[in-house]
Design a protein around this motif. Structure first.
Motif: not given
Lengths: 328, 140, 389
Positions: A200, A262, A264, A272, A276, A278, A290, C124-125, C139-140, C143-146, C149
């Motif tokens: 994304x 974390x 994921x 991805x 994963x 992060x 981050x 989120x996206x 963050x997205x 991959x940090x998106x829920x 997380x």
């Protein structure tokens, strides 16, 4: 919106009549199990197991001679070139059931599960036929693809002696909305946009686009107040210390330490790789960033671990700072 | 094709060697034809595009054939597969790579069989997840 | 004019739809049904209502709900941002409106098709470039998106500093499931959970496992707030609001406040708790039971610390020996919580708080003089203390 109330009740009543029905069509192998079709299958699959092709090795094996690959079971009864025409047998109750769903707005169909049991391996000369029963229809479910119903069918395969050789259960979802081809998709509910999936992308606007421009040059920038010199990340238009709107940036060394992290597992988003990692990393300049920790077993990441950033392409297009553990 | 693997030498948690397979149109079409599945979306790109896909995609029988092969490559010629169960996920399209990984989830001592959990990933996520039960050769 | 919000308002009616995975109807329908049920429960008619408030995330406009239900003229309407952090923020709005005379009877609601519609677990996206999306852009790409997380990031740090383990989180999940098993509204009604099941469940975002994460639910919940004087004339035992407060600590990001010196705590709830004690004049010892926001199991621990039920970092000791269960020091989430009843963004918790005061919970503790009810944490948040009249 799915049908509801009395309409739904009436529809579900009609569905009930199909549960337990034999679909009324018997499929049978048009040729006995044979070496030519087995060879073609093994070549396609790259399967070099000698029990399928080498009679000498096969005879000496636990199988006692040439056998057909078990996963071919259904292949023996499929319709071949005639399938390309896509015509339905009007007597087929399964097709009739699908048409009933279509008529009530559940036009989408997607296969979700298959289960096969093999009682014995087929041998050259055997013939098989299969009868299929509509085993169950679920209650209405909310799924990733939309509201729908799962249909379970079970096909039992018998040989020339009327002995059962195996079975196949198949689960499909009939759902409301767009036509999605069978087998096309399960969880994701997405079609397939052109090209491999990408990460994304960041949304770019006045206060952050400059940061991504610097990343493109291979540097990790940290915004700095041009008035009082205080660093800040993520970037914002005003200094919280002196309220100045003048700013520049410094280039971080990329040295840092893991503050928290974390791993994921769910959901898996295309583009991805999972699991994963992060982490929140505190850079040596004192600001935090981050990002992903890469080239490390997730179980080996720990709070306090020293890491080093580098700016790398994470897919075909996007450059991002990623961190690697620093060996000490 | 590996050596025959004996029931006694296999432990729960044992990992199978990962098997990456390049997805080509040839593989997808050859698999469909070998399984006698002439549904157009598996060999005709125009038909696949009309169905909302960018290209032809692998049929379920080919996936099952490859999953079964993945396990018997490891288990050896004397092994006999008795169950194969998969949950279907993202489609297999040309240009991508599918990677099969697996590990032994349980041992059935009475049947001298093991259950192998299998995950098949492609760029879009899990192509399939599932399990294969296979009777292994006895003895040691 | 009141100088504080102590005893200025009471909850006199509660209502909800069924909680399910597939409501089969619109969010507006759910909101309207919950609101109508709350008004009925209060012994009022729609035309008695003159104030409405909900979450900014709710898709059903106040005026649409009003028209659907038959509520007439409004003199107060408002919304509170930041997802589940608004759960008691909306109560704060209602109490302020009633205390100041801006409205006489305020209905508070939240309804969502959280399972069959937009699911928060999907994260989120992309979308239009809003300030929100620019925020998530930090963050997205990584991959940090829920929500799982974001909360896991704080949880990992907290576990590291306090020695808290996944087994401690399990106790929260098990205590709440014990309550849900007795609650017919709950998704997990009559479906117990064992320690082994919790520990062997698949990881979602380590260190959080499946049962550490709340459900996704379709449903609506609502309540009616009026003055304590009016409450005396209404059929139900009122739940008097002893204190209600909001808080957003410095250097707050919506759910990703990773930039404070220590991230193993939630200073926004500290601010809320301090106000609740100041306004009510109560102390932690005065509280008999609690509804503590539980989008994830770990966030319950931090709130116990924020409210001073135990010292910072000692919540794992506090919850041992069944403190959160019936008969324990602080029976908590007696409806099963959002982990085991339903996820209605905390509004179902408000209704449970009222039931605790009325004495009608399906897991009713003996003592129910005062109940703490909180909203989502990690975000700007809110809480209240309910008491007997």
């Amino acid at each position: 919106m799915a049908i509801s109330g009395k309409e739904r009740e009436a529809f579900e009543k009609k569905l009930e009549a199909y549960v337990g029905l034999d679909i009324g069509v018997e499929d049978h192998s048009r040729n006995p199990i044979n070496a030519a079709m087995i060879r073609q299958w093994c070549e396609a699959m790259g399967d070099e197991n000698p029990i399928y092709l080498d009679s000498e090795v096969a005879s000496g094996s636990a199988h006692g001679g040439i056998v057909a690959p078990p996963a071919m079971l259904q292949a023996w009864i499929l319709g071949g070139v005639a399938m390309a025409a896509g015509e339905d047998d009007p007597a087929d109750k399964q097709r009739e059931l699908h048409r009933l769903f279509d008529a009530h707005g559940f036009t989408g169909v997607v296969a979700t599960n298959t289960e096969q049991e093999y009682l014995r391996y087929l041998q050259p000369g055997d013939t098989v036929r299969a009868r299929t029963v509509i085993e169950s229809i679920s209650e209405q479910k909310a799924t990733g693809l939309g509201i729908g119903y799962f249909i379970n069918t079970r096909s039992v395969f018998k040989d020339q002696n009327d002995d059962e050789v195996g079975s196949l259960t198949f689960r499909v979802l009939k759902f409301e909305g767009a036509e999605v081809p069978a087998e096309a998709s399960g969880d994701s509910g997405e079609g397939s946009p052109a090209g491999p999936p990408q990460r994304i992308k960041p949304a770019l606007a006045h206060d952050n686009a400059w940061w991504w421009d610097v990343i493109e040059t291979g540097e990790l920038p940290i915004q700095r107040c041009a008035e009082c010199g205080v660093l800040r990340h993520p970037p914002r238009p005003m200094c919280g210390e002196c309220q100045s709107t003048d700013w520049d940036f410094i280039r971080s060394t990329g040295e840092g330490e893991v503050v928290s992290f974390v791993v994921i597992h769910y959901p898996e988003v295309p583009g991805y790789t999972y699991p994963l990692v992060v982490a929140v990393v505190e850079l040596s300049e004192g600001e935090r960033f981050v990002g992903n920790v890469v080239d490390v077993d997730p179980g080996d990441v720990s709070i306090g671990m020293a890491v080093q950033a580098s700016i790398e392409l994470v897919d075909d297009e996007l450059k991002l700072p990623v961190f690697r553990p620093v060996s000490v | 094709m590996g050596e025959t693997r004996r029931f006694a030498e296999v432990g729960v948690g044992d990992a199978l060697p990962a098997l990456p397979i390049e997805l080509t149109t040839s593989l997808i079409v050859a698999g469909a034809v070998a399984s006698q599945d002439y549904t157009p979306v598996h060999h005709d790109k125009k038909a696949a595009q009309a169905a909302g896909m960018q290209d032809v995609f692998m049929n379920i029988l080919t996936t099952n054939g490859l999953v079964s092969r993945f396990v018997t490559d490891w288990a050896g010629p004397d092994a006999r597969v008795t169950h194969l169960s998969v949950k279907l996920g993202t489609p297999n399209l040309p240009g991508d790579t599918m990677t099969l990984t697996g590990s032994v989830r349980e041992k059935d001592d009475a049947a001298e069989a093991v259950v192998v959990d299998v995950t098949v990933k492609n760029a879009w996520g899990n192509h399939v997840t599932g399990s294969v039960k296979v009777i292994l050769a006895a003895g040691d | 004019m009141p100088t504080t919000l102590k005893n200025e308002a009471a909850i006199v009616g509660i209502g909800e739809t069924e909680y399910s995975k597939n409501s089969g109807r619109s969010e507006l329908a759910l909101a309207s049904e919950a609101v109508a049920a709350a008004i009925r429960d209060a012994g009022l008619s729609p035309s008695d209502i003159d104030g409405m408030t909900t979450f900014t995330m709710d898709t059903s406009d106040e005026i649409e709900v009003a028209r659907a239900v038959g509520i007439k003229d409004l003199t107060f309407f408002s919304r509170v941002p930041h997802g589940g952090g608004a759960a008691i923020g909306v109560m704060h709005q209602a109490v302020m409106a009633v205390a100041t005379g801006s409205a006489k009877a305020v209905v508070v609601y939240r309804a969502l098709n959280g399972r069959s519609g937009a699911r928060y677990s999907e994260g989120v996206s992309g979308g239009p470039t809003t300030s929100d999306l620019i925020h998530w852009s930090w963050y997205m790409p990584s991959g940090l998106m829920t929500p799982a997380s974001w909360v896991a990031m704080f949880t990992q740090r907290y576990m590291h500093l306090t020695g808290c383990t996944s087994a401690d989180l399990a106790e929260i999940c098990l205590a709440q499931r014990e309550h849900a098993v007795k609650n017919p509204r709950a998704f997990f009604y009559e479906r117990p959970l064992t320690f082994e099941e919790h520990q062997s469940a698949r990881p979602i975002v380590e260190p959080l496992r499946l049962y550490d994460c709340c459900q996704e639910t379709d449903g609506g919940a609502a309540c009616v707030v009026v003055s304590p004087e009016w409450a005396k004339d209404l059929p139900n035992k009122p739940a008097v609001i002893r204190a209600v407060a909001q808080g957003a600590a410095g250097n707050q990001e919506s759910m990703t406040s990773f930039y404070r010196p220590e991230i193993a705590e939630i200073p926004s709830m500290d601010i809320v708790a301090r106000q609740c004690w100041e306004i009510s004049g109560l102390r932690p010892d005065d509280i008999d039971c609690a509804v503590i926001y539980d989008a994830f199991s770990s966030i319950v621990l931090w709130q116990l610390e924020s409210f001073g039920f135990c010292k910072k970092g000692e919540a794992r000791d506090f919850i041992q020996d069944g403190a959160l269960r019936l008969g324990g020091r602080l029976p908590t989430n007696t409806h099963g919580g959002q982990l085991s009843e339903a996820y209605i963004h905390g509004m179902n918790g408000v209704n449970e708080g009222v039931r605790l005061i009325r004495g009608t919970s399906t897991s009713q503790p003996e003592k129910n003089e005062h109940v703490v009810v909180t909203a989502g944490v990690g975000i700007p948040t809110s809480a209240m203390i309910l008491g007997q009249s």
